[in-house]
Design a protein around this motif. Structure first.
Motif, PDB file in Angstrom:
ATOM      1  N   SER A 174       0.998  -1.162   0.266  1.00 56.03           N
ATOM      2  CA  SER A 174      -0.046  -0.142  -0.040  1.00 56.03           C
ATOM      3  C   SER A 174       0.855   1.177  -0.067  1.00 56.03           C
ATOM      4  O   SER A 174       1.887   1.351   0.586  1.00 56.03           O
TER       5      SER A 174
ATOM      6  N   ALA B  12      -0.156   4.434   0.794  1.00 51.91           N
ATOM      7  CA  ALA B  12      -1.140   5.321   1.519  1.00 51.91           C
ATOM      8  C   ALA B  12       0.015   6.251   2.108  1.00 51.91           C
ATOM      9  O   ALA B  12      -0.728   7.409   2.332  1.00 51.91           O
ATOM     10  N   HIS B  13       1.040   5.697   2.724  1.00 50.95           N
ATOM     11  CA  HIS B  13       1.868   6.655   3.282  1.00 50.95           C
ATOM     12  C   HIS B  13       2.421   7.766   2.464  1.00 50.95           C
ATOM     13  O   HIS B  13       2.955   9.004   3.014  1.00 50.95           O
ATOM     14  N   ARG B  14       2.664   7.386   1.187  1.00 52.87           N
ATOM     15  CA  ARG B  14       3.039   8.268   0.223  1.00 52.87           C
ATOM     16  C   ARG B  14       2.127   9.473  -0.459  1.00 52.87           C
ATOM     17  O   ARG B  14       2.491  10.221  -0.941  1.00 52.87           O
ATOM     18  N   LEU B  15       1.032   9.020  -0.376  1.00 60.94           N
ATOM     19  CA  LEU B  15      -0.075   9.641  -0.793  1.00 60.94           C
ATOM     20  C   LEU B  15      -0.910  10.652   0.216  1.00 60.94           C
ATOM     21  O   LEU B  15      -1.805  11.470  -0.023  1.00 60.94           O
ATOM     22  N   ARG B  16      -0.388  10.822   1.546  1.00 62.45           N
ATOM     23  CA  ARG B  16      -0.799  11.387   2.688  1.00 62.45           C
ATOM     24  C   ARG B  16      -0.719  12.987   2.538  1.00 62.45           C
ATOM     25  O   ARG B  16      -1.680  13.468   3.107  1.00 62.45           O
ATOM     26  N   LEU B  17       0.121  13.294   1.611  1.00 60.20           N
ATOM     27  CA  LEU B  17       0.194  14.703   1.438  1.00 60.20           C
ATOM     28  C   LEU B  17      -0.617  15.362   0.374  1.00 60.20           C
ATOM     29  O   LEU B  17      -0.925  16.437   0.182  1.00 60.20           O
TER      30      LEU B  17
ATOM     31  N   THR C 100      -9.768  13.657  -0.343  1.00 59.26           N
ATOM     32  CA  THR C 100     -10.270  12.834   0.425  1.00 59.26           C
ATOM     33  C   THR C 100      -9.687  11.241   0.501  1.00 59.26           C
ATOM     34  O   THR C 100      -8.986  11.042  -0.479  1.00 59.26           O
ATOM     35  N   ASP C 101      -9.802  10.602   1.549  1.00 56.46           N
ATOM     36  CA  ASP C 101      -9.128   9.274   1.735  1.00 56.46           C
ATOM     37  C   ASP C 101      -9.401   8.260   0.468  1.00 56.46           C
ATOM     38  O   ASP C 101      -8.821   7.584   0.141  1.00 56.46           O
TER      39      ASP C 101
ATOM     40  N   LYS D  42      -7.691   9.062  -2.522  1.00 57.34           N
ATOM     41  CA  LYS D  42      -6.522   8.795  -2.351  1.00 57.34           C
ATOM     42  C   LYS D  42      -6.319   7.081  -2.678  1.00 57.34           C
ATOM     43  O   LYS D  42      -5.375   6.711  -3.670  1.00 57.34           O
TER      44      LYS D  42
ATOM     45  N   GLU E 173      -4.588   5.148  -5.904  1.00 59.59           N
ATOM     46  CA  GLU E 173      -3.621   4.054  -5.681  1.00 59.59           C
ATOM     47  C   GLU E 173      -4.062   2.942  -6.649  1.00 59.59           C
ATOM     48  O   GLU E 173      -3.270   2.182  -7.215  1.00 59.59           O
TER      49      GLU E 173
END
Length: 132
Positions: free
Chosen positions: A32, A34-39, A43-44, A47, A51
Motif C-alpha cells: 500500500s 497510502a503513506h506516500r499519498l498522505r500529502l 479525501t481518503d 487517494k 492508488e
C-alpha cells in the motif's frame, strides 16, 4: 524540435515508469502506498482510488508521451499528410482518452475489477464511498 517538448516527453516517460513500478509492487506484493499519498489534499477515498489506478496512470503517461513524439515526428509544414499519419494520431488520441476514462472509472467506481490490484478489489469507489 523544441527543448521544452523533449523535456516534457522525458518527464512523461519518467512519471510513467514511476507509476509502473508502483503498480507492479502493488500487484505482486500487495503493498500500500497510502503513506506516500498522505500529502495529497483530497479525501481518503480518492487517494485509495488513485492508488488503485497506478497501472492505468502509467499507460496514460506512456501514451501521452508517444503522442508527443508522433506530433514532433510529423512535419507541420505539409499540406497533405499521408493517411497513415492521421490514422496513427487518431489511434493515439483515442487511446489517451480511453485511458483517462479507465482512470476515472477505477477511481470513482472501482471498475473494471481486472485492472485493479487483487488486494484492492473489495474496496468501494469514491462515488459509493460518499454514499455511505
Amino acid at each position: 524540435m523544441n527543448i521544452v517538448d523533449l523535456l516534457g516527453i522525458a518527464l512523461l516517460a519518467l512519471v510513467g515508469t514511476v507509476f509502473l513500478r508502483f503498480a507492479r509492487r502493488s500487484w505482486r506484493e500487495g503493498f500500500s502506498f497510502a503513506h506516500r499519498l498522505r500529502l495529497m489534499p483530497v479525501t481518503d477515498g480518492y487517494k485509495a482510488g488513485v492508488e488503485r489506478a497506478f497501472g492505468v496512470q502509467a499507460a496514460f503517461c506512456y501514451l501521452l508521451g508517444t503522442l508527443g513524439v508522433a506530433e514532433l515526428a510529423i512535419p507541420s509544414g505539409k499540406h497533405s499528410a499521408p493517411v497513415w499519419e492521421g490514422v496513427v494520431l487518431a489511434a493515439l488520441i483515442v487511446s489517451v482518452l480511453l485511458s483517462i476514462a479507465l482512470m476515472l472509472t477505477i477511481i470513482w467506481f472501482n471498475r473494471p475489477r481486472f485492472l485493479v490490484p487483487p488486494h484492492m478489489r473489495d474496496q468501494h469507489g469514491t462515488v459509493s464511498f460518499r454514499r455511505r
